[in-house]
Each structure stands twice: as C-alpha cells, then as structure tokens.
Design an enzyme around this catalytic site. Structure first.
Site, PDB file in Angstrom:
ATOM      1  N   TYR A  43       0.772   1.562   5.717  1.00 38.66           N
ATOM      2  CA  TYR A  43       2.159   1.341   5.888  1.00 38.66           C
ATOM      3  C   TYR A  43       2.905   1.833   7.176  1.00 38.66           C
ATOM      4  CZ  TYR A  43       6.995   3.140   5.905  1.00 38.66           C
ATOM      5  OH  TYR A  43       8.194   3.616   6.370  1.00 38.66           O
ATOM      6  N   TYR A  75       7.300   2.802  -5.094  1.00 39.17           N
ATOM      7  CA  TYR A  75       7.816   3.883  -5.909  1.00 39.17           C
ATOM      8  C   TYR A  75       7.345   3.998  -7.501  1.00 39.17           C
ATOM      9  CZ  TYR A  75      10.194   6.093  -1.927  1.00 39.17           C
ATOM     10  OH  TYR A  75      10.349   6.669  -0.799  1.00 39.17           O
ATOM     11  N   GLY A  90      16.435   7.792   4.400  1.00 37.90           N
ATOM     12  CA  GLY A  90      17.022   7.334   5.661  1.00 37.90           C
ATOM     13  C   GLY A  90      17.713   5.956   5.668  1.00 37.90           C
ATOM     14  N   ASP A  91      18.681   5.715   6.213  1.00 42.59           N
ATOM     15  CA  ASP A  91      18.956   4.355   6.320  1.00 42.59           C
ATOM     16  C   ASP A  91      18.665   3.235   7.035  1.00 42.59           C
ATOM     17  OD1 ASP A  91      20.376   5.015   8.454  1.00 42.59           O
ATOM     18  OD2 ASP A  91      22.366   4.536   7.978  1.00 42.59           O
ATOM     19  N   ASP A 204     -20.423 -18.506  25.246  1.00 42.77           N
ATOM     20  CA  ASP A 204     -20.719 -17.236  24.621  1.00 42.77           C
ATOM     21  C   ASP A 204     -22.570 -16.853  24.868  1.00 42.77           C
ATOM     22  OD1 ASP A 204     -20.997 -14.883  22.987  1.00 42.77           O
ATOM     23  OD2 ASP A 204     -20.667 -16.036  21.146  1.00 42.77           O
TER      24      ASP A 204
HETATM   25  C1  SPV Z   1     -18.441 -13.142  17.763  1.00 45.30           C
HETATM   26  O1  SPV Z   1     -17.233 -12.821  17.277  1.00 45.30           O
HETATM   27  O2  SPV Z   1     -18.641 -13.163  19.055  1.00 45.30           O
HETATM   28  C2  SPV Z   1     -19.551 -13.059  16.837  1.00 45.30           C
HETATM   29  C3  SPV Z   1     -19.265 -13.349  15.388  1.00 45.30           C
HETATM   30  O3  SPV Z   1     -20.577 -12.554  17.339  1.00 45.30           O
HETATM   31  S1  SPV Z   1     -19.795 -14.829  15.495  1.00 45.30           S
HETATM   32  O4  SPV Z   1     -19.150 -15.459  16.611  1.00 45.30           O
HETATM   33  O5  SPV Z   1     -19.566 -15.550  13.832  1.00 45.30           O
HETATM   34  O6  SPV Z   1     -21.373 -14.877  15.697  1.00 45.30           O
HETATM   35 MG    MG Z   2     -20.558 -12.427  19.448  1.00 45.28          MG
END
Ligand code: SPV
Ligand code: MG
Length: 431
Positions: A43, A75, A90-91, A204
């Site tokens: 929360y 609650y 509190g409001d 990547d």
């Molecule tokens: C990333 O987010 O870079 C990961 C997860 O390594 S994945 O892309 O699913 O391999």
């Molecule tokens: Mg990765």
C-alpha cells in the site's frame, strides 16, 4: 464508553498523528491498528523499522489505549473483530488507492454500523520534511541493497518490473492500483539487458558495456527507492565478474542474475534459432564461487540463471545445474523457458522444491504469460520478473505518433492519444 479505531502506517510519529489521536480521544477509547509489513509494502512504502518497533512507537503515544496489528489495508478484519463505533481517518483521500479504502470503510459501516470521522489532514513543512527524509533514506545504498532479501520473507512473491531509464523507474516506483478490494504495486525493479540495449538501439549481445549499464542503474536510482535486480548477462569473464559484484554492491543493487552461457551471448528468446553455447557446470560454478568470495556485504545476492530449457538440454540437466550452482554458493536460481505453456517451468519448480525448500526461485514469464503470480507462488516461485513489458508498450505508441504526424503533416490527429503537456511537466517531483 464508545470505541474508536484508527490505523497508522508510518515509521515516524509526527504532529499529524498526534492530532489524530487527540481528536479520536474526544470520541472514546482509542485503539490504533499498526499496518503489518506485507500490507505496508503493497500500500504505502517499505517500512524502515520493524513491526515490533512500530508497535512500541504507537504504544508510547499518550491517549492510545490499545494497539493491534492490522493485517490488511482494507478494514474487514477490523470491523469483524472490533466493531468500532468510530473509524477516525485523515481527510487526505485524493489518491485512487485512498478512495478505495474510504469506499471499503463506508461499505463496512453499512453492514456493521459505526461512523467515519474525517479529521483535516495536517500539512506542515516539518511533516513534509520528515516524509522526504524517509524517502531519501530508503534510496540510500545500504538500506536499498538489503531490501530484496527482506521482501523475500515478507511477501508471497516479489513482483518485479523492467525499468530502463529514470522515467520507467518512476513508473515502477509510483504506479499503485486499487484493484477491487486490493491495493497493489510493484516490489522491485529489473534492469534488463534486452531493454537496456534496445533502448540504446543496440542488440542484446553484451555489447553495451558495464559503464553504460551502470549509468542506467544510476538514472533509475536517482528517482526511486525500490530494490534493483540487475541482469548481468553471462557475468563476462570470472576475473571481470568479481569487479562487477563489488560495483553493484557499492551502488546499492540487491542482486545480480548471471546466465550459464559463454561466448557470444544472444537473447534467450531466440532459443535454438541462433547459435548459443552453454557454459560447463564446473566452469560456471567457479564463476559463482569467485563472485561470492568477492562480495563484501551479507545482503547482496548472486542468482544463477539456467538456460537448459531454452537450449533444449532437458529437465534433468536443468535440475543438475540448479543443485550444483546452489552448492557453489548461488543465492537463488532463475529458470527460463520460451514455451508458451508454463508446464515445463512449473515442473522444474516442483522438482527443485522436492529437495530444496529454501533457495529463492526466480522466473520470467514473457512467453508463458498466462501464468498468474498466485500460481507461480504455489509452485514455490519467490520472484516474478516482468522483463520487457514497459519497453514493448512504449515502442508501438511512439511509432504510432511518428506515423500519424507523417501521414497528416501535422500533430493534431495524434494529440488526443498523448499525455497532456501540463501533466508531463508535473510528472517529475521537484525537490
Ligand atoms: C532480459 O530481460 O534481458 C532477459 C530476460 O535476459 S529474456 O529477455 O527473456 O531473456
Ligand atoms: Mg538479458
């Protein structure tokens, strides 16, 4: 004597709280509920002191007759057990999450009786300063780093969202939803190699260097307080990984996840469509051992990610590796899959839990996205990472805006789909 109930979810008692108690006392005998850890995390924000400390803090306030633990932000339990004549609050109900709580109280009053008394919220410079100090404290490396381990003991599953900039960090930090009768938010952030690279227009493949990845972490840390899990790719050479561990710890990152691949790493979601080489068990175990040896603090975690299912090496290979990497000192295991069906992931988790009840398990449901957090938790998963959704949401929205401007030779047509300028300039808090 009438009974009065009020709930505190705070680590610091200030003038505003004392005022609430003074007003409550005028109505009858005052019971204060102290919000339990898990409810506080979902929360409000992460408590900086323990529940016991929060209880004794409240006990010390003059005028408080009883202190109880309130387990849920809503609650139901309060009304069922205590039947208070008055609920004092509190409001300051402006946030949607606060409105959901108010609605819940009013519904319960209809069923059980009682009255909601709303006290004008105390706004003072001193109170605002205290609030800002707590937030600043939560962002400090020493406090932030240990928070992931603490969360693992507090919540059934640590909900983690991908961030790749200050702005996405703010979304992870501030997005709170009132979903039916529950209030929810993310617990932690994932600095994904995929999204960090894509954001820079790069593949990547461990091309974006550590200095640049650390820059992203800094950008996120500047504007957030939640714990960070860093995607460390393969970890690189073990001799380099030890330096990465030290740097991440110093920055206040809570965990690094490294995957058992070597050579040119490609994104796992390519699976066997591209050539990828899995590291040997002993070779990768040694990298984990060296990382753990280099680590200085107790609370940093090195999590081993197993690519056997991605590379179609089979369940037994994945399980053997998991056991070996835990023996080498890994603080957690991430198991990955690119199947649409969560079956193999759940089987792995069940089999792993047959012999290991405690080592945290991490999953990334990008492909098997039908699985719910509850289902994962019931198979022993501790951390669920939504690894790329914010980036994938932003790209089509941006491309759509670019196309609309090109088609119409003006920006009017796309405007209704864009955030108003007024809103965007007030999105960022000023100090
Ligand atoms: C990333 O987010 O870079 C990961 C997860 O390594 S994945 O892309 O699913 O391999
Ligand atoms: Mg990765």
């Amino acid at each position: 004597m009438k009974t009065v109930y009020t709930c505190f979810c705070t680590d610091v008692i200030h003038e505003g709280h004392l005022n609430i108690i003074r007003e409550a006392q005028k109505l009858g005998e005052v019971t204060v509920g102290v919000l339990a850890d898990e409810a506080s995390v979902r929360y409000n924000r992460f408590p900086v002191i323990s529940l016991e400390e929060r209880i004794s803090l409240v006990r010390g306030i003059p005028g408080v007759a009883h202190v109880v633990v309130q387990n849920d932000i809503m609650y139901h339990e309060v009304f069922e057990k205590l039947h208070p004549d008055y609920i004092v609050h509190g409001d300051n109900w402006s946030l949607p999450s606060m409105q959901a709580i108010r609605k819940n109280i009013l519904q319960l009053i209809e069923r059980y009786g009682g009255q909601l008394v709303e006290i004008p919220y105390t706004y003072s410079e001193q109170i605002q300063r205290i609030d800002r100090q707590i937030t600043a404290k939560l962002a400090m490396p020493e406090l932030r780093r240990g928070r992931l381990k603490k969360l693992l003991n507090m919540v059934p599953i640590v909900k983690t969202i991908e961030v790749h900039s200050g702005l996405t960090g703010l979304i992870a930090e501030k997005t709170v939803v009132a979903n039916g009768e529950a209030i929810d938010q993310f617990d932690a952030m994932w600095i994904s190699s995929l999204c960090d690279s894509t954001e820079k227009g790069k593949p990547d493949i461990e091309l974006v260097d550590m200095t640049s990845r650390f820059r992203t972490i800094e950008d996120v840390m500047e504007v957030t307080t939640k714990p960070i899990i860093f995607d460390g790719d393969t970890g690189g050479l073990a001799e380099h990984f030890v330096y990465t561990v030290r740097s991440l710890e110093r920055m206040g990152v809570s965990a690094v996840i490294i995957e058992d691949k070597k050579g040119l790493k490609k994104n796992s979601l390519f699976g066997t469509e591209v050539e990828q080489t899995q590291a040997g068990i002993e070779e990768f175990s040694e990298k984990i051992r060296m990382g753990k040896k280099a680590q200085l603090s107790d609370d940093f975690m090195i999590i081993a990610r197993i690519e056997s299912l991605i590379l179609e090496k089979g369940m037994e290979d994945a399980l053997n590796r998991a056991r070996a990497f835990v023996d080498a000192g890994a603080d957690g295991i991430m198991i990955h899959s690119r199947k649409k069906d969560p079956g193999e992931i759940l089987t792995f988790c069940d089999r792993f839990r047959e012999t290991d009840r405690t080592t945290p398990l991490v999953v990334v449901p990008s492909s098997f996205n039908s699985v719910t957090e509850d289902e994962l938790a019931s198979h022993g998963v501790n951390i669920c990472i939504y690894a790329n959704q914010l980036l994938r949401a932003a790209f089509p929205a941006m491309e759509n805006a670019a196309k609309s401007i090109l088609i119409h030779h003006r920006a009017q047509e796309i405007d209704s789909e864009l955030m108003p300028i007024k809103q965007i300039i007030t999105l960022i808090d000023e100090l």
